[in-house]
Design a protein around this motif. Structure first.
Motif, PDB file in Angstrom:
ATOM      1  N   ILE A   1      46.077  23.853  47.551  1.00 19.03           N
ATOM      2  CA  ILE A   1      44.989  24.832  47.581  1.00 19.03           C
ATOM      3  C   ILE A   1      45.553  26.182  47.147  1.00 19.03           C
ATOM      4  O   ILE A   1      46.610  26.610  47.633  1.00 19.03           O
ATOM      5  N   ASN A   2      44.843  26.861  46.241  1.00 19.66           N
ATOM      6  CA  ASN A   2      45.234  28.196  45.795  1.00 19.66           C
ATOM      7  C   ASN A   2      44.045  29.139  45.887  1.00 19.66           C
ATOM      8  O   ASN A   2      42.910  28.758  45.553  1.00 19.66           O
ATOM      9  N   SER A   3      44.300  30.369  46.344  1.00 24.55           N
ATOM     10  CA  SER A   3      43.282  31.412  46.355  1.00 24.55           C
ATOM     11  C   SER A   3      43.955  32.724  45.977  1.00 24.55           C
ATOM     12  O   SER A   3      44.981  33.096  46.557  1.00 24.55           O
ATOM     13  N   ASN A   4      43.387  33.424  44.988  1.00 26.15           N
ATOM     14  CA  ASN A   4      43.994  34.631  44.446  1.00 26.15           C
ATOM     15  C   ASN A   4      42.896  35.668  44.242  1.00 26.15           C
ATOM     16  O   ASN A   4      41.936  35.413  43.506  1.00 26.15           O
ATOM     17  N   ILE A   5      43.007  36.814  44.902  1.00 24.27           N
ATOM     18  CA  ILE A   5      41.997  37.872  44.788  1.00 24.27           C
ATOM     19  C   ILE A   5      42.663  39.148  44.303  1.00 24.27           C
ATOM     20  O   ILE A   5      43.790  39.464  44.703  1.00 24.27           O
ATOM     21  N   GLY A   6      41.977  39.871  43.412  1.00 28.77           N
ATOM     22  CA  GLY A   6      42.552  41.091  42.866  1.00 28.77           C
ATOM     23  C   GLY A   6      41.505  42.172  42.672  1.00 28.77           C
ATOM     24  O   GLY A   6      40.322  41.884  42.447  1.00 28.77           O
ATOM     25  N   TYR A   7      41.951  43.437  42.749  1.00 22.84           N
ATOM     26  CA  TYR A   7      41.070  44.599  42.562  1.00 22.84           C
ATOM     27  C   TYR A   7      41.801  45.638  41.720  1.00 22.84           C
ATOM     28  O   TYR A   7      42.986  45.917  41.931  1.00 22.84           O
ATOM     29  N   LYS A   8      41.079  46.210  40.753  1.00 24.40           N
ATOM     30  CA  LYS A   8      41.632  47.305  39.966  1.00 24.40           C
ATOM     31  C   LYS A   8      40.662  48.492  40.034  1.00 24.40           C
ATOM     32  O   LYS A   8      39.458  48.343  39.817  1.00 24.40           O
ATOM     33  N   PRO A   9      41.152  49.690  40.378  1.00 28.01           N
ATOM     34  CA  PRO A   9      40.265  50.851  40.515  1.00 28.01           C
ATOM     35  C   PRO A   9      39.735  51.369  39.192  1.00 28.01           C
ATOM     36  O   PRO A   9      38.733  52.072  39.153  1.00 28.01           O
ATOM     37  N   ASP A  10      40.405  51.005  38.087  1.00 26.10           N
ATOM     38  CA  ASP A  10      40.017  51.470  36.759  1.00 26.10           C
ATOM     39  C   ASP A  10      39.632  50.268  35.920  1.00 26.10           C
ATOM     40  O   ASP A  10      40.417  49.321  35.782  1.00 26.10           O
ATOM     41  N   SER A  11      38.458  50.275  35.326  1.00 29.87           N
ATOM     42  CA  SER A  11      37.994  49.123  34.562  1.00 29.87           C
ATOM     43  C   SER A  11      38.801  48.896  33.291  1.00 29.87           C
ATOM     44  O   SER A  11      38.768  47.814  32.708  1.00 29.87           O
ATOM     45  N   ILE A  12      39.549  49.907  32.842  1.00 31.12           N
ATOM     46  CA  ILE A  12      40.348  49.779  31.613  1.00 31.12           C
ATOM     47  C   ILE A  12      41.725  49.192  31.897  1.00 31.12           C
ATOM     48  O   ILE A  12      42.321  48.516  31.059  1.00 31.12           O
ATOM     49  N   SER A  13      42.232  49.405  33.100  1.00 35.77           N
ATOM     50  CA  SER A  13      43.584  48.977  33.439  1.00 35.77           C
ATOM     51  C   SER A  13      43.700  47.454  33.485  1.00 35.77           C
ATOM     52  O   SER A  13      42.722  46.748  33.760  1.00 35.77           O
ATOM     53  N   ASN A  14      44.899  46.967  33.233  1.00 39.92           N
ATOM     54  CA  ASN A  14      45.209  45.540  33.357  1.00 39.92           C
ATOM     55  C   ASN A  14      46.037  45.243  34.605  1.00 39.92           C
ATOM     56  O   ASN A  14      46.526  44.131  34.768  1.00 39.92           O
ATOM     57  N   TRP A  15      46.223  46.236  35.483  1.00 34.73           N
ATOM     58  CA  TRP A  15      46.975  46.061  36.732  1.00 34.73           C
ATOM     59  C   TRP A  15      46.007  45.913  37.904  1.00 34.73           C
ATOM     60  O   TRP A  15      45.041  46.662  38.024  1.00 34.73           O
ATOM     61  N   PHE A  16      46.295  44.948  38.777  1.00 33.30           N
ATOM     62  CA  PHE A  16      45.455  44.665  39.928  1.00 33.30           C
ATOM     63  C   PHE A  16      46.270  44.773  41.208  1.00 33.30           C
ATOM     64  O   PHE A  16      47.444  44.375  41.239  1.00 33.30           O
ATOM     65  N   TYR A  17      45.638  45.298  42.278  1.00 25.68           N
ATOM     66  CA  TYR A  17      46.156  45.080  43.628  1.00 25.68           C
ATOM     67  C   TYR A  17      45.722  43.670  44.013  1.00 25.68           C
ATOM     68  O   TYR A  17      44.526  43.346  43.972  1.00 25.68           O
ATOM     69  N   SER A  18      46.666  42.836  44.380  1.00 24.89           N
ATOM     70  CA  SER A  18      46.358  41.411  44.486  1.00 24.89           C
ATOM     71  C   SER A  18      46.920  40.807  45.764  1.00 24.89           C
ATOM     72  O   SER A  18      47.921  41.280  46.311  1.00 24.89           O
ATOM     73  N   ALA A  19      46.246  39.759  46.250  1.00 29.09           N
ATOM     74  CA  ALA A  19      46.730  38.970  47.383  1.00 29.09           C
ATOM     75  C   ALA A  19      46.614  37.497  47.021  1.00 29.09           C
ATOM     76  O   ALA A  19      45.645  37.081  46.358  1.00 29.09           O
ATOM     77  N   ARG A  20      47.585  36.711  47.460  1.00 33.94           N
ATOM     78  CA  ARG A  20      47.619  35.287  47.088  1.00 33.94           C
ATOM     79  C   ARG A  20      47.883  34.413  48.303  1.00 33.94           C
ATOM     80  O   ARG A  20      48.648  34.771  49.189  1.00 33.94           O
ATOM     81  N   LEU A  21      47.250  33.243  48.277  1.00 36.84           N
ATOM     82  CA  LEU A  21      47.505  32.194  49.260  1.00 36.84           C
ATOM     83  C   LEU A  21      47.719  30.888  48.519  1.00 36.84           C
ATOM     84  O   LEU A  21      46.944  30.539  47.625  1.00 36.84           O
TER      85      LEU A  21
END
Length: 323
Positions: free
Chosen positions: A113-133
């Motif tokens: 089982i894999n779950s990966n969630i990410g958020y980026k404050p800027d819609s142009i950026s390719n970097w995400f704050y991310s959490a994984r299980l």
């Protein structure tokens, strides 16, 4: 494994930042970019079956009849909008082999089982704050053939859980991802009493008296906290040949920091038509907590030989169905 760790880190960074867009399985067009701005749930289900068979009749060079089968099922549910993504999947594989005058033997066994969630404050950026299980185990007993009386692995023995957070880079996150987590929990489960008492898969073994009786039971869970680095990408090698690469590198802060556990898969998919395809896969693993044994000078006993690199290769022809 320290030199291997540094080499693979460099390789991951190279692919994350230097990979040309032409290698992506799904080239992004302006229409696709507009579509990415809208919130969207997608779901995919896929079943595969691969078969290989060899039969001999009056074959003067000799040989043994054999047949092998591998069943795989994968389900995905993914969400994406302008700032968030949330990718989830469940995979199951089970393979067996039967040779003439020999019992049925397991060749592959995985539940993941894999779950990966990410958020980026800027819609142009390719970097995400991310959490994984990530959670994985097996479904059936494993044996050191031909001995089928004493299992060396079972359901949830071992079971592995990774959970942590960090930063993730991905121009198109489904095709290319580079993830770094400075704090990731790794838990190893050994819920079988005999394997736990033996200290299998790195858990603390049982304490025995001079007659071999258990005084203190072995632990069933081993917990670690460390650094996790992952890299994955998909590329189109040729018109009907695709490749998926995934590598995970983990080192624990407390227990021998810098000694890296590695899990590296490379899978090729050769598409014949909408249903028929061939697969070629390679799976390389190293876990410092999984020790091997060697025969002792005392007959019938074994000594610890340390951890070794594990490698598995697969080649099969079969069919795939989306549902």
């Amino acid at each position: 494994m320290r030199n291997t760790f540094l080499a693979l880190i460099c390789l991951c960074v190279q692919f994350a930042f230097a990979q040309p867009d032409s290698l992506f399985i799904k080239p992004i067009t302006p229409k696709d970019e507009l579509k990415e701005l809208r919130p969207e749930w997608t779901q995919k289900n896929k079943a595969t079956f691969d078969l290989s068979e060899v039969a001999f009749v009056n074959w003067n060079a000799g040989g043994s009849n054999s047949i092998s089968g591998l069943l795989g099922i994968r389900s995905e549910a993914n969400y994406k909008d302008k700032y968030f993504f949330w990718n989830n999947n469940v995979s199951m594989r089970y393979g067996i082999n039967k040779q003439q005058s020999r019992e049925v033997r397991k060749t592959d066994d995985l539940f993941e089982i894999n779950s990966n969630i990410g958020y980026k404050p800027d819609s142009i950026s390719n970097w995400f704050y991310s959490a994984r299980l990530n959670f994985k185990t097996q479904l059936a007993n494993g044996y050191k053939y031909p001995n089928t009386d004493e299992p060396i692995s079972r359901l949830m023995a071992p079971g592995y859980l990774f959970f942590g957070g960090g930063m993730e880079y991905g121009k198109h996150i489904e095709e290319l991802s580079f993830y770094f987590s400075p704090v990731t929990l790794k838990a190893t489960f050994v819920l079988d009493e005999d394997l736990a008492n033996a200290g299998s898969f790195g858990v603390t073994p049982a304490v025995l008296d001079e007659n071999g009786n258990v005084i203190v039971d072995g632990e069933h869970v081993r917990k670690e906290v460390g650094i996790l680095v992952t890299n994955s990408y998909k590329m189109q090698v040729a018109e009907n040949i695709s490749m998926v690469h995934q590598v995970n590198l983990y080192t624990d802060y407390i227990n021998n920091f810098g000694n890296v556990d590695m899990d590296w898969r490379v899978d090729f998919d050769f598409k014949v038509n909408s249903f028929i395809r061939a697969t070629l896969g390679s799976h390389l693993k190293y876990d410092d907590d999984v020790k091997t044994t060697k025969p002792s000078e005392v007959e019938g006993e074994f000594d610890e030989a340390g951890a070794k690199i594990q490698w598995k290769q697969f080649l099969g022809i079969g069919f795939a169905v989306d549902f």
